[in-house]
Design a protein around this motif. Sequence first.
Motif, PDB file in Angstrom:
ATOM      1  N   PRO A 187      29.892   0.320  -2.514  1.00 52.07           N
ATOM      2  CA  PRO A 187      29.445   1.073  -3.684  1.00 52.07           C
ATOM      3  C   PRO A 187      28.566   0.250  -4.605  1.00 52.07           C
ATOM      4  CG  PRO A 187      31.761   1.500  -3.224  1.00 52.07           C
ATOM      5  CD  PRO A 187      31.352   0.375  -2.348  1.00 52.07           C
ATOM      6  N   ALA A 188      28.943  -1.052  -4.760  1.00 52.67           N
ATOM      7  CA  ALA A 188      28.146  -1.910  -5.637  1.00 52.67           C
ATOM      8  C   ALA A 188      26.762  -2.140  -5.058  1.00 52.67           C
ATOM      9  CB  ALA A 188      28.862  -3.240  -5.843  1.00 52.67           C
ATOM     10  N   LEU A 189      26.712  -2.341  -3.716  1.00 53.61           N
ATOM     11  CA  LEU A 189      25.413  -2.535  -3.076  1.00 53.61           C
ATOM     12  C   LEU A 189      24.549  -1.292  -3.201  1.00 53.61           C
ATOM     13  CD1 LEU A 189      26.517  -4.422   0.176  1.00 53.61           C
ATOM     14  CD2 LEU A 189      25.286  -5.389  -1.780  1.00 53.61           C
ATOM     15  N   HIS A 190      25.148  -0.116  -2.991  1.00 54.13           N
ATOM     16  CA  HIS A 190      24.412   1.130  -3.121  1.00 54.13           C
ATOM     17  C   HIS A 190      23.930   1.336  -4.547  1.00 54.13           C
ATOM     18  CE1 HIS A 190      26.135   3.200   0.725  1.00 54.13           C
ATOM     19  NE2 HIS A 190      25.391   2.159   0.965  1.00 54.13           N
ATOM     20  N   ALA A 191      24.804   1.030  -5.504  1.00 49.62           N
ATOM     21  CA  ALA A 191      24.411   1.181  -6.902  1.00 49.62           C
ATOM     22  C   ALA A 191      23.263   0.248  -7.234  1.00 49.62           C
ATOM     23  CB  ALA A 191      25.611   0.895  -7.804  1.00 49.62           C
ATOM     24  N   GLY A 192      23.313  -0.976  -6.639  1.00 50.22           N
ATOM     25  CA  GLY A 192      22.235  -1.923  -6.891  1.00 50.22           C
ATOM     26  C   GLY A 192      20.920  -1.453  -6.318  1.00 50.22           C
ATOM     27  N   ALA A 193      20.975  -0.885  -5.100  1.00 50.84           N
ATOM     28  CA  ALA A 193      19.745  -0.374  -4.472  1.00 50.84           C
ATOM     29  C   ALA A 193      19.127   0.723  -5.309  1.00 50.84           C
ATOM     30  CB  ALA A 193      20.060   0.135  -3.066  1.00 50.84           C
ATOM     31  N   GLN A 194      19.969   1.594  -5.842  1.00 50.17           N
ATOM     32  CA  GLN A 194      19.457   2.690  -6.652  1.00 50.17           C
ATOM     33  C   GLN A 194      18.898   2.186  -7.971  1.00 50.17           C
ATOM     34  OE1 GLN A 194      22.274   5.750  -8.009  1.00 50.17           O
ATOM     35  NE2 GLN A 194      20.868   7.274  -7.226  1.00 50.17           N
ATOM     36  N   ALA A 195      19.592   1.194  -8.563  1.00 52.74           N
ATOM     37  CA  ALA A 195      19.178   0.693  -9.872  1.00 52.74           C
ATOM     38  C   ALA A 195      17.859  -0.057  -9.803  1.00 52.74           C
ATOM     39  CB  ALA A 195      20.268  -0.201 -10.449  1.00 52.74           C
ATOM     40  N   THR A 196      17.612  -0.764  -8.700  1.00 55.44           N
ATOM     41  CA  THR A 196      16.387  -1.570  -8.604  1.00 55.44           C
ATOM     42  C   THR A 196      15.210  -0.798  -8.038  1.00 55.44           C
ATOM     43  OG1 THR A 196      17.076  -2.354  -6.423  1.00 55.44           O
ATOM     44  CG2 THR A 196      17.719  -3.685  -8.327  1.00 55.44           C
ATOM     45  N   TYR A 197      15.439   0.422  -7.556  1.00 55.67           N
ATOM     46  CA  TYR A 197      14.340   1.222  -6.994  1.00 55.67           C
ATOM     47  C   TYR A 197      13.685   2.040  -8.110  1.00 55.67           C
ATOM     48  CZ  TYR A 197      11.826   4.807  -4.387  1.00 55.67           C
ATOM     49  OH  TYR A 197      10.850   5.641  -3.916  1.00 55.67           O
ATOM     50  N   PRO A 198      12.362   2.103  -8.165  1.00 56.64           N
ATOM     51  CA  PRO A 198      11.393   1.427  -7.297  1.00 56.64           C
ATOM     52  C   PRO A 198      11.099   0.011  -7.776  1.00 56.64           C
ATOM     53  CG  PRO A 198      10.255   2.892  -8.807  1.00 56.64           C
ATOM     54  CD  PRO A 198      11.724   3.059  -9.089  1.00 56.64           C
ATOM     55  N   GLY A 199      10.985  -0.894  -6.819  1.00 58.21           N
ATOM     56  CA  GLY A 199      10.707  -2.274  -7.162  1.00 58.21           C
ATOM     57  C   GLY A 199       9.231  -2.597  -7.187  1.00 58.21           C
ATOM     58  N   LYS A 200       8.406  -1.636  -6.809  1.00 58.85           N
ATOM     59  CA  LYS A 200       6.953  -1.805  -6.814  1.00 58.85           C
ATOM     60  C   LYS A 200       6.331  -0.418  -6.835  1.00 58.85           C
ATOM     61  CE  LYS A 200       6.875  -2.164  -1.752  1.00 58.85           C
ATOM     62  NZ  LYS A 200       6.496  -3.005  -0.581  1.00 58.85           N
ATOM     63  N   PRO A 201       5.021  -0.306  -7.035  1.00 59.73           N
ATOM     64  CA  PRO A 201       4.389   1.019  -7.046  1.00 59.73           C
ATOM     65  C   PRO A 201       4.668   1.803  -5.769  1.00 59.73           C
ATOM     66  CG  PRO A 201       2.878  -0.613  -7.903  1.00 59.73           C
ATOM     67  CD  PRO A 201       4.065  -1.378  -7.374  1.00 59.73           C
ATOM     68  N   ILE A 202       4.835   3.113  -5.914  1.00 62.86           N
ATOM     69  CA  ILE A 202       5.110   4.010  -4.789  1.00 62.86           C
ATOM     70  C   ILE A 202       3.807   4.678  -4.362  1.00 62.86           C
ATOM     71  CG2 ILE A 202       6.361   6.068  -4.036  1.00 62.86           C
ATOM     72  CD1 ILE A 202       8.398   5.441  -6.258  1.00 62.86           C
ATOM     73  N   ARG A 203       3.518   4.607  -3.066  1.00 61.90           N
ATOM     74  CA  ARG A 203       2.371   5.339  -2.513  1.00 61.90           C
ATOM     75  C   ARG A 203       2.841   6.731  -2.131  1.00 61.90           C
ATOM     76  NH1 ARG A 203       0.783   2.585   2.745  1.00 61.90           N
ATOM     77  NH2 ARG A 203      -1.175   3.765   2.613  1.00 61.90           N
ATOM     78  N   LEU A 204       2.209   7.744  -2.711  1.00 63.50           N
ATOM     79  CA  LEU A 204       2.485   9.121  -2.310  1.00 63.50           C
ATOM     80  C   LEU A 204       1.307   9.595  -1.473  1.00 63.50           C
ATOM     81  CD1 LEU A 204       4.233  11.642  -2.342  1.00 63.50           C
ATOM     82  CD2 LEU A 204       3.079  12.336  -4.461  1.00 63.50           C
ATOM     83  N   ILE A 205       1.496   9.651  -0.164  1.00 57.95           N
ATOM     84  CA  ILE A 205       0.420  10.059   0.733  1.00 57.95           C
ATOM     85  C   ILE A 205       0.293  11.576   0.705  1.00 57.95           C
ATOM     86  CG2 ILE A 205      -0.445  10.022   3.093  1.00 57.95           C
ATOM     87  CD1 ILE A 205      -0.310   7.266   1.784  1.00 57.95           C
ATOM     88  N   VAL A 206      -0.892  12.052   0.369  1.00 54.84           N
ATOM     89  CA  VAL A 206      -1.223  13.470   0.446  1.00 54.84           C
ATOM     90  C   VAL A 206      -2.106  13.648   1.678  1.00 54.84           C
ATOM     91  CG1 VAL A 206      -2.482  15.370  -0.637  1.00 54.84           C
ATOM     92  CG2 VAL A 206      -1.026  13.890  -2.032  1.00 54.84           C
ATOM     93  N   PRO A 207      -1.610  14.303   2.722  1.00 52.80           N
ATOM     94  CA  PRO A 207      -2.364  14.380   3.985  1.00 52.80           C
ATOM     95  C   PRO A 207      -3.426  15.473   3.965  1.00 52.80           C
ATOM     96  CG  PRO A 207      -0.272  15.479   4.262  1.00 52.80           C
ATOM     97  CD  PRO A 207      -0.277  14.939   2.846  1.00 52.80           C
ATOM     98  N   ALA A 208      -4.148  15.567   2.874  1.00 53.33           N
ATOM     99  CA  ALA A 208      -5.170  16.597   2.701  1.00 53.33           C
ATOM    100  C   ALA A 208      -6.180  16.098   1.679  1.00 53.33           C
ATOM    101  CB  ALA A 208      -4.541  17.906   2.222  1.00 53.33           C
ATOM    102  N   ALA A 209      -7.323  16.758   1.638  1.00 49.13           N
ATOM    103  CA  ALA A 209      -8.370  16.372   0.694  1.00 49.13           C
ATOM    104  C   ALA A 209      -7.971  16.703  -0.742  1.00 49.13           C
ATOM    105  CB  ALA A 209      -9.675  17.085   1.059  1.00 49.13           C
ATOM    106  N   ALA A 210      -8.618  16.044  -1.672  1.00 46.43           N
ATOM    107  CA  ALA A 210      -8.364  16.299  -3.090  1.00 46.43           C
ATOM    108  C   ALA A 210      -8.775  17.719  -3.457  1.00 46.43           C
ATOM    109  CB  ALA A 210      -9.131  15.293  -3.939  1.00 46.43           C
ATOM    110  N   GLY A 211      -8.026  18.317  -4.380  1.00 47.87           N
ATOM    111  CA  GLY A 211      -8.386  19.627  -4.908  1.00 47.87           C
ATOM    112  C   GLY A 211      -7.600  20.791  -4.365  1.00 47.87           C
ATOM    113  N   GLY A 212      -6.976  20.641  -3.203  1.00 51.57           N
ATOM    114  CA  GLY A 212      -6.201  21.725  -2.630  1.00 51.57           C
ATOM    115  C   GLY A 212      -4.794  21.774  -3.205  1.00 51.57           C
TER     116      GLY A 212
END
Length: 324
Positions: free
Chosen positions: A20-45
Amino acid sequence: MIPLTRRRLLQAIAAAGTMPALHAGAQATYPGKPIRLIVPAAAGGATDIIGRLVAHQASLAWPQPMVVENVAGGGGVIGTQVVARASGDGHTLLMGAINHTINASLVGKLPYDSVKDFTFISHLVSIPNVLVVHPSLPVTTLAEFIQYARTHDTLVFASSGNGTSQHLSAEMFRMATGVKYQHVPYKGAAPATNDLLGGHVHLMFDNLPAAAPNIRAGKLRALAVTSARRNAAFPDLPAIAETVPGFDVRSWFGLMGPAGMPRPVVDKLHAEMVRIFTQPEVLRRIADMGAEAQVTDPAAFNAYVHQEMERWAKVVKASGATVQ
């Protein structure tokens, strides 16, 4: 000396106590860096619009930004492949859409497994298509259209491409009603709409947000939406299901990630999606698009994806559509 089997048992108990402590730690430290959100389509749609809305709202609340990266091409396959091959730490995500479930049976050789290579985090938004006809067509209701299309074999419908939701909505409607029409696929919704406006084709199952301006301007006649019930943006426009019981086609959008994401990270992302899509300003914005927030938990989203894949496989097979 402690027997080996007992020692392992004690070690397992000790490890379980720290989980539980490890899981809580993973949740607390996320995100540890910028998140890439891939949009598999062109801009504007629509996929890009929903993706940018999510990224903006998450970036306002979290210590690290969520950054949209448009990776278009291959009907969504290229961008989706990027996520399938990414680390499962939750820092590369996918704005998934209906083409994910269609491509599973439409594309001959996908470079990933549409289920096993992904974590399904949350369904977010659904948008119906709408059946629109050129004003010269002598029909004003869906019932009149069905009767006309059963007795005239010269009708032509446009779509934004072979195997798209617009194309397969028309094929599903054909299967349910016995209407007759020919398909002309275009390279995108814009040229298809232009030919419909010009009267070169007779009808189209278009995305509601895209068709809305031409409907409101009287340039196209809307007959019905493809969702199971009427849309709040056009309350006087019937649903196809009112005439064809059980008919329900919606373009869906949902948050996905690579396989193997830690459950605490998945839970944190899902909670953030719930927060975003309960904000009044967000709900107003998507309602103006003719969209509806439908945030589900990971298990429900996973089940929905399987259901959609099975349903579209039948339509793809009946239509003969394929992409190599």
